[in-house]
Design a protein around this motif. Sequence first.
Motif, short mmCIF file in Angstrom:
data_model
loop_
_atom_site.label_atom_id
_atom_site.label_comp_id
_atom_site.label_asym_id
_atom_site.label_seq_id
_atom_site.Cartn_x
_atom_site.Cartn_y
_atom_site.Cartn_z
N CYS A 152 0.83 -1.21 0.00
CA CYS A 152 0.00 0.00 0.00
C CYS A 152 0.87 1.26 0.00
N CYS A 157 -2.06 3.36 -1.99
CA CYS A 157 -3.48 3.06 -1.76
C CYS A 157 -3.69 2.81 -0.27
N CYS A 158 -4.84 3.17 0.24
CA CYS A 158 -5.12 3.11 1.67
C CYS A 158 -5.03 1.67 2.18
N ARG A 164 -7.79 5.30 -3.35
CA ARG A 164 -6.94 6.42 -3.70
C ARG A 164 -7.85 7.64 -3.90
N SER A 166 -4.51 8.75 -1.41
CA SER A 166 -4.14 8.50 -0.02
C SER A 166 -2.75 9.07 0.21
N ASP A 167 -2.37 9.18 1.46
CA ASP A 167 -1.08 9.78 1.80
C ASP A 167 -0.32 8.92 2.80
N GLN A 192 -0.07 3.90 4.95
CA GLN A 192 -0.72 4.66 3.89
C GLN A 192 -2.21 4.74 4.18
N LEU A 193 -2.74 5.96 4.25
CA LEU A 193 -4.15 6.13 4.63
C LEU A 193 -4.84 7.15 3.72
N CYS A 194 -6.11 6.86 3.40
CA CYS A 194 -6.95 7.84 2.70
C CYS A 194 -7.35 8.91 3.72
N ARG A 195 -7.99 9.95 3.24
CA ARG A 195 -8.34 11.07 4.13
C ARG A 195 -9.26 10.61 5.26
N HIS A 198 -7.29 8.59 7.71
CA HIS A 198 -6.32 9.48 8.34
C HIS A 198 -6.99 10.22 9.50
#
Length: 234
Positions: A152, A157-158, A164, A166-167, A192-195, A198
Motif C-alpha cells: 500500500c 493506496c489506503c 486512492r 491517499s497519503d 498509507q491512509l486515505c483522508r 487518516h
Amino acid sequence: MTELFGQVNKLDPNKGLVTLRMSDDDLRTLQKYHATNQHQVLSVVASDDNEPTPKQRRFAFALLNDIWLSQVGGAWLETVESTRRHFYGMYEYYHGLDFGEFSLSAVKGNKSDTNEFINMLLDYAALHDIALSVKPLNELEPQEIAHWEYQCLMNKCCVICGKRPSDLHHLDTIGQGVDRRKTNHLKHRAVQLCRQHHQMAHSLGIETFLQKHHLTGIKIDERIAEVHRLTTGE
C-alpha cells in the motif's frame, strides 16, 4: 451441492454424534437447506492444520473475481475460470512448480502457498488500482499483514480500504520544529491512509487505531522514500 465448513467441537463415537462450530453465513445456508429437506445427507471431509482454511480460499476466490470484474489485463480475462487458470500458471512459473501442481483445494493445497498466492493477487490489485469487495485486513493471516502494508505504501493506496488518493502517514514522532522536507525519513514507521482513515487515526489515537486494524507500520526504506519523494539524508 454446496460446500460448507465447520470446526469439530465435540465428538461422541458411542452415540455417533458430532458437534460443529460454523460461521454465521454457513449456518444460515445449512438452515435454509434443512428447512426444505429435513432428511438431507451431509458429506464430511476431515482436514489438517496445513490445509488452506475456508477463509483463505474464500478470500482468494473473491480476489480472483474482483480482478476479473475489473477487466484490467489481457485475453485471459474472458471468464472467471480463465482468470483463475492464468494466475495459477503465474504462481507455478514464478515458484518453479510443474503445471497443475498449485491448488487451493483442501486435498492438494497448503496454507503457506495459499498465503503467497493471495499476496500475489493483492500485489496485482494494488498495482492496478482494482476495487476490492472485501477488506484485506479482515481476511489476511496475521503474519501476512505487513506485506499488504508495504504494498500500500509502494502503490499509494489506503491500507484499510484500498482507496486512492491517499497519503503516507508517519507513526513515529520526528521532532517538534523539525522540517520534514529536510529530515532523514529512513527507518521511521509509516502507513498509507486515505483522508477518511487518516482522520479516524487522529480521532482514535494512533496506537488504538493500529491495534484496531492489527497494523504495526512499515519502516521507510529507500524504495518507499523514492516513491513518496522523501529525503534520506541529514
